[in-house]
Design an enzyme around this catalytic site. Structure first.
Site, PDB file in Angstrom:
ATOM      1  N   LEU A   1       3.210  -3.919   4.349  1.00 23.10           N
ATOM      2  CA  LEU A   1       2.469  -4.375   5.962  1.00 23.10           C
ATOM      3  C   LEU A   1       2.875  -5.491   6.569  1.00 23.10           C
ATOM      4  O   LEU A   1       2.858  -5.953   7.430  1.00 23.10           O
ATOM      5  CB  LEU A   1       1.404  -4.941   4.937  1.00 23.10           C
ATOM      6  CG  LEU A   1       0.048  -3.664   4.997  1.00 23.10           C
ATOM      7  CD1 LEU A   1      -1.071  -4.800   3.826  1.00 23.10           C
ATOM      8  CD2 LEU A   1      -0.653  -2.900   5.715  1.00 23.10           C
TER       9      LEU A   1
ATOM     10  N   LYS B   1     -10.349 -11.020   5.099  1.00 18.18           N
ATOM     11  CA  LYS B   1     -10.683  -9.600   5.717  1.00 18.18           C
ATOM     12  C   LYS B   1     -11.670  -9.852   6.485  1.00 18.18           C
ATOM     13  O   LYS B   1     -10.840  -8.840   7.766  1.00 18.18           O
ATOM     14  CB  LYS B   1     -11.507  -9.653   4.204  1.00 18.18           C
ATOM     15  CG  LYS B   1     -11.081  -8.494   2.855  1.00 18.18           C
ATOM     16  CD  LYS B   1      -9.812  -7.801   3.206  1.00 18.18           C
ATOM     17  CE  LYS B   1     -10.787  -6.719   3.203  1.00 18.18           C
ATOM     18  NZ  LYS B   1      -9.547  -5.164   3.385  1.00 18.18           N
TER      19      LYS B   1
ATOM     20  N   SER C   1     -11.270  -5.703  -8.762  1.00 18.17           N
ATOM     21  CA  SER C   1     -12.773  -5.845  -9.415  1.00 18.17           C
ATOM     22  C   SER C   1     -13.144  -5.270 -11.066  1.00 18.17           C
ATOM     23  O   SER C   1     -13.268  -5.772 -11.412  1.00 18.17           O
ATOM     24  CB  SER C   1     -12.782  -4.727  -8.469  1.00 18.17           C
ATOM     25  OG  SER C   1     -12.643  -4.066  -8.020  1.00 18.17           O
TER      26      SER C   1
HETATM   27  P1  NDP Z   1      -6.073  -2.491  -4.956  1.00 14.08           P
HETATM   28  O1  NDP Z   1      -5.073  -4.092  -5.091  1.00 14.08           O
HETATM   29  O2  NDP Z   1      -5.613  -1.618  -5.738  1.00 14.08           O
HETATM   30  O3  NDP Z   1      -5.370  -2.201  -4.041  1.00 14.08           O
HETATM   31  C1  NDP Z   1      -4.462  -2.608  -2.897  1.00 14.08           C
HETATM   32  C2  NDP Z   1      -3.317  -1.894  -2.137  1.00 14.08           C
HETATM   33  O4  NDP Z   1      -2.452  -2.454  -1.242  1.00 14.08           O
HETATM   34  C3  NDP Z   1      -3.043  -1.391  -3.055  1.00 14.08           C
HETATM   35  O5  NDP Z   1      -1.503  -0.330  -2.686  1.00 14.08           O
HETATM   36  C4  NDP Z   1      -1.207  -2.456  -2.206  1.00 14.08           C
HETATM   37  O6  NDP Z   1      -0.366  -2.094  -2.805  1.00 14.08           O
HETATM   38  C5  NDP Z   1      -1.332  -2.800  -1.466  1.00 14.08           C
HETATM   39  N1  NDP Z   1      -0.857  -3.350  -0.449  1.00 14.08           N
HETATM   40  C6  NDP Z   1      -0.872  -4.608  -1.416  1.00 14.08           C
HETATM   41  N2  NDP Z   1       0.244  -5.684  -0.243  1.00 14.08           N
HETATM   42  C7  NDP Z   1       0.613  -4.813   0.975  1.00 14.08           C
HETATM   43  C8  NDP Z   1       1.784  -5.320   1.454  1.00 14.08           C
HETATM   44  N3  NDP Z   1       2.186  -6.030   1.903  1.00 14.08           N
HETATM   45  N4  NDP Z   1       2.106  -4.137   2.166  1.00 14.08           N
HETATM   46  C9  NDP Z   1       1.505  -2.585   1.725  1.00 14.08           C
HETATM   47  N5  NDP Z   1       0.712  -2.683   1.171  1.00 14.08           N
HETATM   48  C10 NDP Z   1      -0.002  -3.518   0.356  1.00 14.08           C
HETATM   49  O7  NDP Z   1      -7.479  -2.654  -4.731  1.00 14.08           O
HETATM   50  P2  NDP Z   1      -8.846  -2.561  -3.860  1.00 14.08           P
HETATM   51  O8  NDP Z   1      -8.467  -0.742  -3.929  1.00 14.08           O
HETATM   52  O9  NDP Z   1      -9.540  -2.475  -4.280  1.00 14.08           O
HETATM   53  O10 NDP Z   1      -8.795  -2.488  -2.647  1.00 14.08           O
HETATM   54  C11 NDP Z   1      -8.890  -1.906  -1.314  1.00 14.08           C
HETATM   55  C12 NDP Z   1      -9.337  -1.959  -0.021  1.00 14.08           C
HETATM   56  O11 NDP Z   1     -10.155  -2.541  -0.431  1.00 14.08           O
HETATM   57  C13 NDP Z   1      -8.621  -3.634   0.437  1.00 14.08           C
HETATM   58  O12 NDP Z   1      -8.153  -3.609   1.616  1.00 14.08           O
HETATM   59  C14 NDP Z   1      -9.914  -4.387  -0.112  1.00 14.08           C
HETATM   60  O13 NDP Z   1      -9.813  -5.520   0.488  1.00 14.08           O
HETATM   61  C15 NDP Z   1     -10.993  -3.442   0.316  1.00 14.08           C
HETATM   62  N6  NDP Z   1     -12.051  -3.985  -0.766  1.00 14.08           N
HETATM   63  C16 NDP Z   1     -12.049  -3.641  -1.700  1.00 14.08           C
HETATM   64  C17 NDP Z   1     -13.641  -3.801  -2.797  1.00 14.08           C
HETATM   65  C18 NDP Z   1     -12.881  -4.069  -4.483  1.00 14.08           C
HETATM   66  O14 NDP Z   1     -14.156  -4.704  -4.533  1.00 14.08           O
HETATM   67  N7  NDP Z   1     -12.192  -3.515  -4.974  1.00 14.08           N
HETATM   68  C19 NDP Z   1     -14.427  -4.548  -2.055  1.00 14.08           C
HETATM   69  C20 NDP Z   1     -14.381  -4.685  -1.146  1.00 14.08           C
HETATM   70  C21 NDP Z   1     -13.134  -4.065  -0.022  1.00 14.08           C
HETATM   71  P3  NDP Z   1       0.620  -2.131  -4.046  1.00 14.08           P
HETATM   72  O15 NDP Z   1       0.148  -1.030  -5.042  1.00 14.08           O
HETATM   73  O16 NDP Z   1       1.971  -1.654  -3.792  1.00 14.08           O
HETATM   74  O17 NDP Z   1       0.178  -3.397  -4.647  1.00 14.08           O
END
Ligand code: NDP
Length: 336
Positions: A67, A165, A205
């Site tokens: 990103l 966010k 989470s």
């Molecule tokens: P995870 O941490 O499991 O997933 C986050 C993802 O984003 C991973 O694939 C991570 O890659 C990627 N990522 C982070 N930083 C970068 C970067 N600089 N460049 C490219 N990729 C990046 O979290 P969740 O699955 O829980 O969250 C996914 C989405 O949902 C997010 O946008 C989060 O804000 C949103 N969300 C989550 C909630 C929750 O309770 N879980 C609630 C509401 C929204 P890598 O594996 O390489 O780290």
């Protein structure tokens, strides 16, 4: 050949469920990962859960992008029919320097939208959060926040993650209004996402559920949040993608709100032999604990309140019937 969907952050807890549902739904999926080997982990995670496991090998490819870097995004979006943008940093403990979260979230969203727009991709579903909704004052006469509400980045309860966010979702809507009015954008705003992960990797989470189960805390903060199952969150993304009429809208994803102590009680009832906290900690104790514990520090300004967010629009327009929050929690614990 099925339509091709780019899923950013395919290695994430929620994204793996989205990838699984897309593959089961007949789509071809291109996932973005930060390291090539993460792609193979995703493939192995989703394969056993697919109705046709061969689709994990035949219909799922990966591209390596970050990103925070321009490189690779043009190629990532080339030839896709739609983008589901889930990638964003999501730590539990908050960093001292908020830009560590805000920069990748906001600039990353711009990068993804710009690349999509320039490649002529007209359909984007963005994973936002209820944290972009509920960190403001609830308008008088209402008992729950909904899609009309926007978190105020200056509100006292905002953490760097909340800001990241909120600002990222705002940036996406601004981009569509100012630069790409033809782009059909839908935002999904899930609450605290629980439910069984597809593999052994824990997202931020689910690691809170691990903490509750561990008995590490004798008492819990008096604080409540909207809870939703990851399977429903993935379904909201796929249904939005398939319904053009959802463009221009946000959808809160929440099955119901629970106090932390209620979560403790649900888990304690399922695992009575475990030492799981079910009582609220006095506020003063939380302030003391926050001196040493970053996770506690991030919720200090929300103590005493329960965030309620209405799922009415998702129920009506996406025909969601949400897995009850206590069941979602029990299913998470059972998997763990
Ligand atoms: P995870 O941490 O499991 O997933 C986050 C993802 O984003 C991973 O694939 C991570 O890659 C990627 N990522 C982070 N930083 C970068 C970067 N600089 N460049 C490219 N990729 C990046 O979290 P969740 O699955 O829980 O969250 C996914 C989405 O949902 C997010 O946008 C989060 O804000 C949103 N969300 C989550 C909630 C929750 O309770 N879980 C609630 C509401 C929204 P890598 O594996 O390489 O780290």
């Amino acid at each position: 050949m099925g339509k091709v969907v780019l899923v950013t952050g395919a290695s994430g807890f929620i994204a793996k469920h989205i990838v699984k549902q897309l593959l089961d739904g007949g789509y071809e999926v291109r996932g973005t990962v930060r390291r090539a080997e993460r792609g193979e982990e995703v493939r192995d995670a989703v394969r056993p859960h697919l109705s046709d496991p061969a689709r994990a090998d035949e219909c799922l490819t990966f591209v390596v992008v970050d990103l925070e870097e321009d490189a690779g995004w043009d190629a990532a979006v080339a030839g896709v029919d739609a983008v589901i943008h889930t990638a964003s940093p999501f730590p539990i403990a908050q960093p001292k320097d908020e830009s560590v979260l805000i920069r990748p979230a906001v600039e990353g969203t711009f990068r993804v939208l710009r690349a999509a727009h320039e490649a002529g991709v007209g359909r984007v579903v963005l994973t936002s959060s209820t944290v972009a909704v509920v960190h403001c004052e609830l308008p008088e006469g209402r008992d729950a926040f909904d899609e009309r509400d926007w978190s105020d980045p200056e509100h006292r309860s905002c953490t760097p993650y909340v800001k990241s966010k909120t600002l990222a979702e705002q940036a996406a809507w601004e981009y569509v209004t100012d630069v790409a009015p033809g782009m059909a954008l839908t935002a999904i705003n899930p609450g605290f996402v629980v439910g069984p992960p597809l593999d052994d990797e824990l997202g931020s989470s689910t690691s809170l559920v691990v903490r509750l189960l561990s008995g590490k805390d004798p008492m819990l903060p008096r604080y409540g949040i909207p809870v939703v199952d990851v399977r429903d969150v993935a379904q909201m993304h796929v249904r939005s993608l398939e319904r053009p009429e959802t463009a221009g809208r946000r959808y809160v994803g929440a099955a119901g709100s629970m106090w932390m102590a209620e979560m403790g009680s649900v888990l304690k009832a399922a695992y009575p032999e475990r030492r799981i906290a079910t009582r609220n900690a006095p506020t003063v104790a939380m302030w003391l604990l926050a001196l040493f514990d970053g996770e506690v520090r991030s919720i200090l300004h929300s103590l005493g309140s329960i965030e309620r967010a209405s799922n009415a629009r998702a129920v009506e327009e996406l025909e969601m019937s949400f897995i009850p929050p206590d069941q979602a929690l029990r299913d998470t614990a059972e998997h763990l």
